[in-house]
Every structure is written in C-alpha cells, then in structure tokens.
Design an enzyme around this catalytic site. Structure first.
Site, short mmCIF file in Angstrom:
data_model
loop_
_atom_site.label_atom_id
_atom_site.label_comp_id
_atom_site.label_asym_id
_atom_site.label_seq_id
_atom_site.Cartn_x
_atom_site.Cartn_y
_atom_site.Cartn_z
CB CYS A 116 -0.95 0.00 1.19
SG CYS A 116 -2.20 -1.30 1.13
CG HIS A 256 -3.04 3.60 2.32
ND1 HIS A 256 -3.55 3.23 1.10
CD2 HIS A 256 -3.05 2.48 3.11
CE1 HIS A 256 -3.84 1.94 1.14
NE2 HIS A 256 -3.55 1.46 2.34
CG ASN A 286 -6.57 -0.60 1.18
OD1 ASN A 286 -5.98 -0.06 0.26
ND2 ASN A 286 -5.93 -1.17 2.19
#
Length: 329
Positions: A116, A256, A286
């Site tokens: 990520c 994020h 996500n």
C-alpha cells in the site's frame, strides 16, 4: 541556479463500474453494514468485472485521462513506474504491458512493489529521475485489482479491498513547486502479518497451495492496525517537522485509505482538521496502490497552485512513508 523539483503536472484516475456494497457482502460472509462501517468506514468498493481484464486495463483509462488533460501524447512519456501488488502476470512488468497498450513507444519502465506504500515509493523514485535531469516526463501509476487475490469467504479481508487505479505525471519545476521532501521506511519482519504467501519462489503454485488458499491476501488485522496507526501517523508528522511545517501550513492531508480509524489517528497526530483531509474510503475501500492517486484525481479541481500537501501511507511487509508536496498548478 535554482533547484529542480519533480512537480506533478497532471493526474488521472479510473474506478470500475460495478459497486460491491456492504449489503451485498452480507449475503457472502458473516458480517453486516454496521459492523463494517463502524470498524473501517467503508460503505462500498468497486470491482473490475469481465473476462480477461487486469490491472493494466484500469491503468489505460487512468493514463489516457491524464494525457488528455495534459495535452500530450503517450510517445512523450520517457519512464513508467507502475506501483502494484497485483501485476497482470509475474513477468513481463505491467509497466511494459501498459506502455504497449497506450502506445508509449519511447518509454522504458518497471513495476514497483511496496504494497500500500507503493505510490509513495514510486513518487520518491520517479522524482530522482527528474531532479537528476535524466528524464523530463515520468509517469507514476498506482493501481490494483485486489479482487483477484481476495478470498470472499474471509471477512477479515473481503470487506476492506476494492479495485481502482490512479496516476500522476512528474515534470521538472524550478519555481519551488513539486516534491519537496520524502521519507520511506520498511520493516521486513512484518511479512508474517500481511502477505500473499504463495505464488513466489518460496511457495510456487501447486495443488497444495491452491487448496490451502495461500494465493489470497492474508491479514492479521489487530497487529497490522497497531503498526499502521503508529507508523503512518509518526512518519507524516516527521516529514512536517523536518520542514518546519505546522498543521496550519498544511492545505491537504492525503492519507492512504486503509481504515478510517487509521486516517483519524494520522489526522490527530498531525493536527490537520477534517475539512482538509481527502477521504474516499467510504466509496472505494482500500485500492492499495490506487488510494492516494485516486484522492488527488478526485480533489484535483479543489487544489490550487502552492497548496501544501502531506501524503502518507502504510503497507504490508511492512512499508510506510510520507511526502511533502507543493502543488504546481
């Protein structure tokens, strides 16, 4: 002679049409809308449906969006850094596949894998090629088809992830705009808590690995949450302090989109108020490498030249990082 910075001069994005909301997930696993929303902040996520569609196909839409807005052709791109956890295939690089699909015949490229945190690492890496004078147009792509490695019988992961792709073009700037400072960190001991165990050289694909469902993403939620809450917030504050920035100096925090509680912890640590935080986790979940560039894409019309942005991410492995960026247009 004034310092050359790598400035973002255009952004693009794409999310698939299919919406997988919490109510549909209720029919797939033992969960419910209230449970998912209260723990993650996610209401729905996008899923790439269709035979033969891969991460690069989403990137084509995102990059063509960027090229059109910037008014340039794909032939002008010199380097493509494709940040992804779900490449089209182990090799060749998805960056090379994308170059072929968009006609970037003069570009070389490679894939960057930092889970990520990939887009943070990609911008950091791409900036070096601009600052050194080696290249003048570097395309950084962040995208994932997470649905391809998610077990929709595992409620620990299937409620979190979605598909999507965003991208940014880096060009030289000598007026003080662009990537000002970056911090990137890793801790490989975290691999036990967030990983895709099989499919690499350690556990090549076999009937046994497929039967054991080791080709799906695995996450030990509590441990990952603990590390992410601390490290993502700390690194965002670190890059601010290193550049003598207070919360009042920050126009936008671009975190994020892993979990709303992790975003809130980062906001509290940096002191940035809610109205200055980019959040789309409720609609997209996500998207791993796609979250930060998709935020920039969605908020592009609200960004103004000279805005101070703090980008921050945490990913599997573990990886984490932050960027201080001064918006260039």
């Amino acid at each position: 002679m004034r310092k050359i910075h790598a400035a973002i001069t255009a952004v693009g994005g794409y999310v698939p049409d299919y919406v997988l909301d919490n109510h549909e997930l209720e029919t797939m696993v033992d969960t419910n809308d209230e449970w998912i929303t209260s723990r993650t902040g996610i209401k729905e996520r996008r899923i790439l449906k269709g035979e033969g569609l891969a991460t690069s196909d989403m990137a084509v839409y995102a990059v063509n969006d960027l090229l059109k807005k910037r008014g340039i052709s794909a032939e002008e791109i010199e380097l493509i850094i494709f940040c992804t956890t779900t490449p089209d295939m182990p090799f060749p690089a998805t960056a090379n596949i994308l170059a072929d699909k968009i006609g970037a015949v003069n570009a070389w490229g490679y894939d960057l894998q930092a889970a990520c945190s990939g887009f943070i690492f990609g911008l950091t890496t791409g900036s070096q090629f601009i600052e050194s004078g080696k290249h003048t147009k570097v395309l950084v792509v962040g995208g994932d088809k997470m649905s391809s490695i998610i077990n929709y019988e595992d409620r620990a992961t299937c409620i979190i992830f979605g598909d999507g792709c965003g991208c940014a073009l880096l060009e030289p700037n000598s007026d003080g705009y662009g990537v000002i400072d970056t911090i990137c960190k890793t801790d490989g001991s975290g691999r036990a808590f967030l990983n895709q165990a099989a499919g690499g050289s350690l556990l090549p694909a076999s009937h046994a690995t497929v039967d054991a469902k080791q080709h799906f993403a695995f996450q030990e939620g509590k441990t990952v949450f603990k590390f992410a809450v601390t490290n993502m917030a700390d690194v965002a504050l670190e890059v601010m302090e290193r550049n003598n920035l207070t919360s009042e100096d920050i126009t936008w925090l671009v975190p994020h989109q892993a979990n709303k509680r992790i975003i809130d912890a980062t906001a509290n640590r940096t002191g940035v108020t809610d109205e200055r935080i980019m959040i789309n986790i409720d609609r997209y979940g996500n998207t791993t490498n796609g979250t930060i560039p998709l935020c920039l894409w969605e908020w592009e019309s609200k960004l103004k030249k000279g805005d101070n942005l703090i980008l921050a991410a945490f990913g599997g492995g573990f990886t984490w990082g932050s960027i201080y960026l001064k918006w260039a247009y």
